[in-house]
Design a protein around this motif. Structure first.
Motif, PDB file in Angstrom:
ATOM      1  N   PHE A 398       0.840  -1.202   0.000  1.00 56.25           N
ATOM      2  CA  PHE A 398       0.000   0.000   0.000  1.00 56.25           C
ATOM      3  C   PHE A 398       0.877   1.254   0.000  1.00 56.25           C
ATOM      4  N   LEU A 399       1.898   1.261   0.843  1.00 60.70           N
ATOM      5  CA  LEU A 399       2.779   2.427   0.924  1.00 60.70           C
ATOM      6  C   LEU A 399       3.578   2.613  -0.366  1.00 60.70           C
ATOM      7  N   LEU A 400       4.076   1.533  -0.935  1.00 59.88           N
ATOM      8  CA  LEU A 400       4.806   1.645  -2.190  1.00 59.88           C
ATOM      9  C   LEU A 400       3.919   2.223  -3.294  1.00 59.88           C
ATOM     10  N   ALA A 401       2.668   1.759  -3.361  1.00 55.28           N
ATOM     11  CA  ALA A 401       1.746   2.269  -4.377  1.00 55.28           C
ATOM     12  C   ALA A 401       1.406   3.728  -4.122  1.00 55.28           C
ATOM     13  N   ALA A 402       1.158   4.090  -2.851  1.00 57.21           N
ATOM     14  CA  ALA A 402       0.816   5.471  -2.519  1.00 57.21           C
ATOM     15  C   ALA A 402       1.960   6.427  -2.833  1.00 57.21           C
ATOM     16  N   LEU A 403       3.193   5.952  -2.635  1.00 64.16           N
ATOM     17  CA  LEU A 403       4.364   6.796  -2.891  1.00 64.16           C
ATOM     18  C   LEU A 403       4.858   6.693  -4.331  1.00 64.16           C
ATOM     19  N   GLY A 404       4.262   5.802  -5.106  1.00 61.98           N
ATOM     20  CA  GLY A 404       4.676   5.651  -6.494  1.00 61.98           C
ATOM     21  C   GLY A 404       6.047   5.018  -6.642  1.00 61.98           C
ATOM     22  N   ALA A 405       6.424   4.133  -5.713  1.00 59.54           N
ATOM     23  CA  ALA A 405       7.745   3.507  -5.717  1.00 59.54           C
ATOM     24  C   ALA A 405       7.639   2.092  -6.256  1.00 59.54           C
TER      25      ALA A 405
END
Length: 411
Positions: A398-405
């Protein structure tokens, strides 16, 4: 990530989006007031508060069995099925730990990098002190009794899957790129060498080794995506073209698994290494093939996910694990898809990706991590079930997707 059972280891409104998926999302309304929609804290459909709370959850899990510079791993699942008054499932899966490292590095605050480094050093310790000692890591470790005092590892699942080796290696590669600490490059090279020496067949890479160190002879599309991405990173970091050649071998197998008619990828082969395994058709290989290669041929596989794996359950709309069961939402796979849409950037992808992230944040609840599934009993089709327990891996995705990483690519 292909499912792992709790005992062993461990997807008319928008143009270009699936009509089936669009119909499900029609009832999902993002905040639209000018103040909220345009606020600096709104990150790709996930509020800054949701992102902050998700990072807090990872920190709490990491500090559950140690603090400061103590080597430790966070348990992967919390609550629900995995926690009763008389029993708690505490295993920490290496795949999840790699994702946590990458999520911390994606935000990149000083404390994030410090924590990522400690967790990376923990996986290095596990690699260096493995009872076989040939560069492998294991599928999971036990965080409540993981200790460096006696030199004995408490291994949860002893299996050494190819994909897990690649994810640990990618985490080491990202750590080396950020910190320039050579020990992480050394660990990455050991993991990559293990993969190539133990699983290369001339055409693709096999599944790794079982808990009793017997070869797994099937070839998984997922594992070959992981290995191809990992080897590409090593080629970039070292300048050694042999890793580029090995990445091409892995990605050639992935390309061979794409169905020319539908565009989706099959899960891999049977144990004979040749016969295509056509059931189930999972989400992860569809979006991961695109994220790992950025090859236009896999844009269709992302669309296939939207067309065939849309799911709605417990007030959450997203993506299921495979075509076996689309009655529940797999939150990790929903994040895979959100990130793939952000990277693909076809017409309508941006808004659709934001809606997916908004649904994940909705499933997150109040200040907690992201659950593995929208409700208990999601059937993966691989003989495993996912539950509505909080999951470090789903939270990190979720965090990777939210940060675009994109974890498959070097920054």
């Amino acid at each position: 990530m292909t499912a792992q059972s709790s005992s062993t280891s461990r997807r008319s409104l928008l143009v270009g989006a699936s009509s089936t998926f669009t119909a499900l999302l029609t009832g999902t309304v993002l905040p639209t007031s000018p103040a909220r929609a345009s606020a600096p804290g709104w990150i790709r459909g996930a509020s800054a508060i949701s992102v902050h709370q998700a990072f807090d959850f990872l920190k709490i899990k990491f500090d559950e069995y140690g603090t400061g510079s103590a080597l430790r791993v966070p348990r992967s699942y919390t609550g629900g099925f995995f926690e009763t008054p008389t029993w708690t499932f505490v295993s920490s899966f290496t795949y999840d730990d790699a994702l946590v490292i990458m999520a911390w590095l994606a935000r990149g605050e000083r404390d994030d990098v410090r924590r990522a480094t400690v967790l990376g050093d923990t996986l290095l310790y596990a690699q260096q002190h493995d009872p076989i000692g040939d560069g492998r890591t294991r599928a999971s470790y036990q965080p409540d009794s993981f200790t460096t005092l006696t030199g004995v590892l408490d291994i949860g699942s002893p299996a050494a899957y190819t994909g897990n080796q690649a994810w640990a290696g990618m985490a080491f590669a990202h750590l080396y790129a950020r910190t320039r600490q050579h020990r992480f490059l050394t660990g990455a090279l050991r993991a990559a060498t293990w993969i190539h020496q133990h699983t290369y067949t001339g055409f693709g890479y096999t599944g790794g080794r079982t808990a009793d160190d017997q070869p797994l002879t099937f070839k998984a599309t997922e594992h070959n995506i992981d290995a191809g991405a990992f080897f590409t990173m090593l080629a970039q970091l070292t300048g050694d073209r042999s890793w580029s050649a090995r990445a091409r071998h892995a990605f050639a197998f992935v390309a061979a698994m794409q169905d020319p008619a539908s565009g989706h990828l099959w899960t891999g082969t049977d144990p004979d290494g040749v016969t295509v395994n056509r059931h189930p058709i999972p989400e992860d290989v569809q979006t991961w093939a695109y994220l790992a290669t950025l090859d236009d041929r896999y844009r269709r596989s992302v669309t296939w996910v939207l067309d065939h794996l849309a799911a709605q359950d417990a007030g959450i709309t997203g993506i299921s694990f495979s075509d076996t069961d689309v009655s529940k939402v797999w939150l990790e796979g929903t994040a895979h898809t959100a990130l793939a849409l952000r990277v693909r950037r076809a017409k309508g992808d941006d808004l659709l990706g934001k809606r997916l992230l908004w649904n994940i944040a909705r499933a997150q609840g109040n200040g907690q991590g992201v659950p593995a599934a929208s409700s208990d009993g999601l059937d993966t089709g691989f003989g495993d079930l996912y539950y509505a327990s909080l999951h470090t891996g789903a939270t990190a995705w979720f965090l990777l997707a939210a940060l675009g990483a994109n974890p498959f690519r070097m920054p």
